[in-house]
Design a protein around this motif. Structure first.
Motif, PDB file in Angstrom:
ATOM      1  N   ILE A 177      -6.119   8.687   7.227  1.00  0.00           N
ATOM      2  CA  ILE A 177      -5.610   9.877   7.406  1.00  0.00           C
ATOM      3  C   ILE A 177      -6.182  11.022   8.246  1.00  0.00           C
ATOM      4  N   ALA A 178      -5.154  11.807   9.316  1.00  0.00           N
ATOM      5  CA  ALA A 178      -5.845  12.865   9.998  1.00  0.00           C
ATOM      6  C   ALA A 178      -5.713  14.361   9.147  1.00  0.00           C
ATOM      7  N   ILE A 179      -6.793  14.933   8.581  1.00  0.00           N
ATOM      8  CA  ILE A 179      -6.787  15.824   8.978  1.00  0.00           C
ATOM      9  C   ILE A 179      -7.120  17.265   9.450  1.00  0.00           C
ATOM     10  N   ASP A 180      -6.462  18.183  10.381  1.00  0.00           N
ATOM     11  CA  ASP A 180      -6.993  19.241  11.305  1.00  0.00           C
ATOM     12  C   ASP A 180      -8.453  18.795  11.627  1.00  0.00           C
ATOM     13  N   GLY A 181      -7.569  17.700  12.697  1.00  0.00           N
ATOM     14  CA  GLY A 181      -8.775  17.498  13.812  1.00  0.00           C
ATOM     15  C   GLY A 181     -10.251  16.044  13.181  1.00  0.00           C
ATOM     16  N   LYS A 182     -10.409  15.492  11.706  1.00  0.00           N
ATOM     17  CA  LYS A 182     -10.949  14.867  11.191  1.00  0.00           C
ATOM     18  C   LYS A 182      -9.818  13.838  10.751  1.00  0.00           C
ATOM     19  N   ILE A 183     -10.894  12.391  11.443  1.00  0.00           N
ATOM     20  CA  ILE A 183      -9.577  11.125  10.794  1.00  0.00           C
ATOM     21  C   ILE A 183     -11.006  10.363   9.417  1.00  0.00           C
ATOM     22  N   THR A 184     -10.205   9.625   8.740  1.00  0.00           N
ATOM     23  CA  THR A 184     -10.998   9.004   8.005  1.00  0.00           C
ATOM     24  C   THR A 184     -10.344   8.283   7.514  1.00  0.00           C
ATOM     25  N   GLU A 185     -10.832   6.791   7.590  1.00  0.00           N
ATOM     26  CA  GLU A 185     -10.384   5.598   7.353  1.00  0.00           C
ATOM     27  C   GLU A 185     -10.296   5.149   6.230  1.00  0.00           C
ATOM     28  N   ILE A 186      -9.273   4.219   5.716  1.00  0.00           N
ATOM     29  CA  ILE A 186      -9.662   3.661   4.293  1.00  0.00           C
ATOM     30  C   ILE A 186      -9.056   2.057   4.162  1.00  0.00           C
ATOM     31  N   ASP A 187     -10.583   1.625   4.431  1.00  0.00           N
ATOM     32  CA  ASP A 187     -10.352   0.334   4.412  1.00  0.00           C
ATOM     33  C   ASP A 187     -11.490  -0.256   3.451  1.00  0.00           C
ATOM     34  N   GLN A 188     -10.184  -1.323   2.692  1.00  0.00           N
ATOM     35  CA  GLN A 188     -10.888  -1.956   1.616  1.00  0.00           C
ATOM     36  C   GLN A 188     -10.950  -3.067   1.795  1.00  0.00           C
ATOM     37  N   GLU A 189     -11.009  -3.820   2.795  1.00  0.00           N
ATOM     38  CA  GLU A 189     -11.648  -5.011   3.310  1.00  0.00           C
ATOM     39  C   GLU A 189     -10.228  -5.921   3.178  1.00  0.00           C
ATOM     40  N   ASN A 190      -9.600  -5.460   3.495  1.00  0.00           N
ATOM     41  CA  ASN A 190      -7.763  -6.325   3.471  1.00  0.00           C
ATOM     42  C   ASN A 190      -8.069  -7.061   1.748  1.00  0.00           C
ATOM     43  N   MET A 191      -8.475  -6.014   1.142  1.00  0.00           N
ATOM     44  CA  MET A 191      -8.282  -5.887  -0.237  1.00  0.00           C
ATOM     45  C   MET A 191      -7.997  -5.002  -0.790  1.00  0.00           C
ATOM     46  N   THR A 201       1.212  -1.255   0.252  1.00  0.00           N
ATOM     47  CA  THR A 201      -0.013  -0.383   0.064  1.00  0.00           C
ATOM     48  C   THR A 201       1.500   1.560   0.315  1.00  0.00           C
ATOM     49  N   LEU A 202       0.414   1.979  -0.204  1.00  0.00           N
ATOM     50  CA  LEU A 202       1.123   3.491  -0.095  1.00  0.00           C
ATOM     51  C   LEU A 202       0.176   4.712  -0.087  1.00  0.00           C
ATOM     52  N   ILE A 203       0.243   5.644   0.778  1.00  0.00           N
ATOM     53  CA  ILE A 203      -0.363   6.777   1.040  1.00  0.00           C
ATOM     54  C   ILE A 203       0.728   8.106   0.610  1.00  0.00           C
ATOM     55  N   LEU A 204       0.663   8.824  -0.136  1.00  0.00           N
ATOM     56  CA  LEU A 204       1.860  10.051  -0.730  1.00  0.00           C
ATOM     57  C   LEU A 204       1.506  11.455  -0.653  1.00  0.00           C
ATOM     58  N   LEU A 205       1.823  12.232   0.431  1.00  0.00           N
ATOM     59  CA  LEU A 205       1.572  13.559   0.771  1.00  0.00           C
ATOM     60  C   LEU A 205       2.875  14.689   0.116  1.00  0.00           C
ATOM     61  N   VAL A 206       2.099  15.317  -0.268  1.00  0.00           N
ATOM     62  CA  VAL A 206       2.760  16.650  -1.149  1.00  0.00           C
ATOM     63  C   VAL A 206       2.241  17.849  -0.417  1.00  0.00           C
ATOM     64  N   ASN A 245       4.481  27.269  -1.133  1.00  0.00           N
ATOM     65  CA  ASN A 245       4.574  28.234  -1.882  1.00  0.00           C
ATOM     66  C   ASN A 245       2.681  28.477  -1.254  1.00  0.00           C
ATOM     67  N   LEU A 246       1.945  27.799  -2.185  1.00  0.00           N
ATOM     68  CA  LEU A 246       1.196  28.475  -1.763  1.00  0.00           C
ATOM     69  C   LEU A 246      -0.003  27.472  -0.609  1.00  0.00           C
ATOM     70  N   LYS A 247       0.915  26.863   0.474  1.00  0.00           N
ATOM     71  CA  LYS A 247       0.125  26.299   2.002  1.00  0.00           C
ATOM     72  C   LYS A 247      -0.640  25.357   0.948  1.00  0.00           C
ATOM     73  N   GLN A 248      -0.320  23.552  -0.060  1.00  0.00           N
ATOM     74  CA  GLN A 248      -1.845  23.283  -0.694  1.00  0.00           C
ATOM     75  C   GLN A 248      -1.144  22.015  -0.054  1.00  0.00           C
ATOM     76  N   ALA A 249      -2.146  20.673   0.194  1.00  0.00           N
ATOM     77  CA  ALA A 249      -1.601  19.433   0.437  1.00  0.00           C
ATOM     78  C   ALA A 249      -2.362  18.738  -0.459  1.00  0.00           C
ATOM     79  N   TYR A 250      -1.514  17.821  -1.152  1.00  0.00           N
ATOM     80  CA  TYR A 250      -2.598  16.963  -1.867  1.00  0.00           C
ATOM     81  C   TYR A 250      -2.198  14.913  -1.341  1.00  0.00           C
ATOM     82  N   ILE A 251      -3.022  14.653  -0.972  1.00  0.00           N
ATOM     83  CA  ILE A 251      -2.892  13.432  -0.804  1.00  0.00           C
ATOM     84  C   ILE A 251      -3.429  12.270  -1.643  1.00  0.00           C
ATOM     85  N   MET A 252      -3.113  10.971  -1.924  1.00  0.00           N
ATOM     86  CA  MET A 252      -3.463  10.203  -2.659  1.00  0.00           C
ATOM     87  C   MET A 252      -3.011   9.118  -1.754  1.00  0.00           C
ATOM     88  N   SER A 253      -4.318   8.157  -1.482  1.00  0.00           N
ATOM     89  CA  SER A 253      -3.932   6.712  -0.292  1.00  0.00           C
ATOM     90  C   SER A 253      -4.507   5.537  -1.414  1.00  0.00           C
TER      91      SER A 253
END
Length: 244
Positions: free
Chosen positions: A133-147, A110-115, A119-127
């Protein structure tokens, strides 16, 4: 930016840690971070995550020296840099598979990539695969049921076809606190019965700000989880947390 990271071997993996972490800057304006988790049902899964992580390091160094990309006008967005990184990783992984005579089962990670664009104060994340992934207090769980739909499954196709099918993408303007973690963070278990009922190891690591003045905040918190609360992860764990 304050950057914290930790990698810990899980109790169910007595020999190798199957996770890998990378944290590096590309030029003066871009930051790249990633957490990777080798597939336990694959072959030599610790090698798969390490291979992809090493390829990412190679790619980030190459992009840092590629003035055409980093210093073009207007400067490229975090999304564009991330796309360039992923495209190069896709090609590099395909070449490595051929050169080393590897089967797909040997390059499943698996790979979670953050760039982040300073300059623009922007983040790009792909899982790609499971993780949290937690962003400013909000937690997101990515679960593909072990597949997980590993990148390795698509190396015989075009990068564009693969990229267009990606769904777990986050674009954040002016973030203050971002964490990316492999799914091992969800496997903390304890035998102690006197812990606070509302205590959460995930929130303690990804949201709580205690010890933020120390460079090894996450490693110290993992130790606190074990010594004070009796928590140990069953699965390998890698976490990258950034406070902006």
């Amino acid at each position: 930016m304050k950057i914290y990271s930790t990698v810990k071997k899980g109790e169910l993996h007595p020999v190798y840690c199957e996770d890998f972490l990378i944290s590096t800057f590309m030029g003066e304006s871009y930051y790249l971070g990633a957490v990777l988790d080798g597939c336990s049902s694959g072959e030599d899964s610790h090698f798969a995550s390490a291979l992809m992580g090493k390829l990412l390091k190679k790619i980030s160094k190459g992009i840092s020296q590629e003035e055409r990309l980093l210093f073009e006008s207007p400067p490229p967005s975090a999304e564009k840099i991330a796309t360039q990184v992923l495209q190069k990783l896709f090609w590099e992984l395909r070449d490595a598979r051929k050169q080393l005579g590897l089967a797909n089962t040997e390059i499943l990670s698996t790979l979670i990539l953050l760039v982040y664009d300073e300059n623009l104060k922007q983040a790009y994340i792909m899982s790609i695969g499971d993780g949290i992934i937690a962003i400013d207090g909000k937690i997101t769980e990515i679960d593909q049921e072990n597949m997980p739909d590993y990148m390795a499954y698509h190396l015989n196709h075009s990068f564009d076809q693969w990229q267009q099918k990606q769904e777990h993408i986050f674009k954040v303007d002016q973030p203050t606190d971002i964490s990316i973690s492999t799914d091992g963070i969800d496997t903390f278990r304890t035998h102690k019965t006197d812990n606070p009922t509302d205590f959460s190891p995930i929130e303690f690591l990804l949201l709580d700000n205690a010890l933020e003045s120390t460079q090894n905040m996450l490693s110290r918190k993992v130790n606190i989880l074990q010594k004070q609360y009796g928590y140990l992860p069953a699965d390998d764990l890698s976490i990258l947390r950034i406070k902006f």
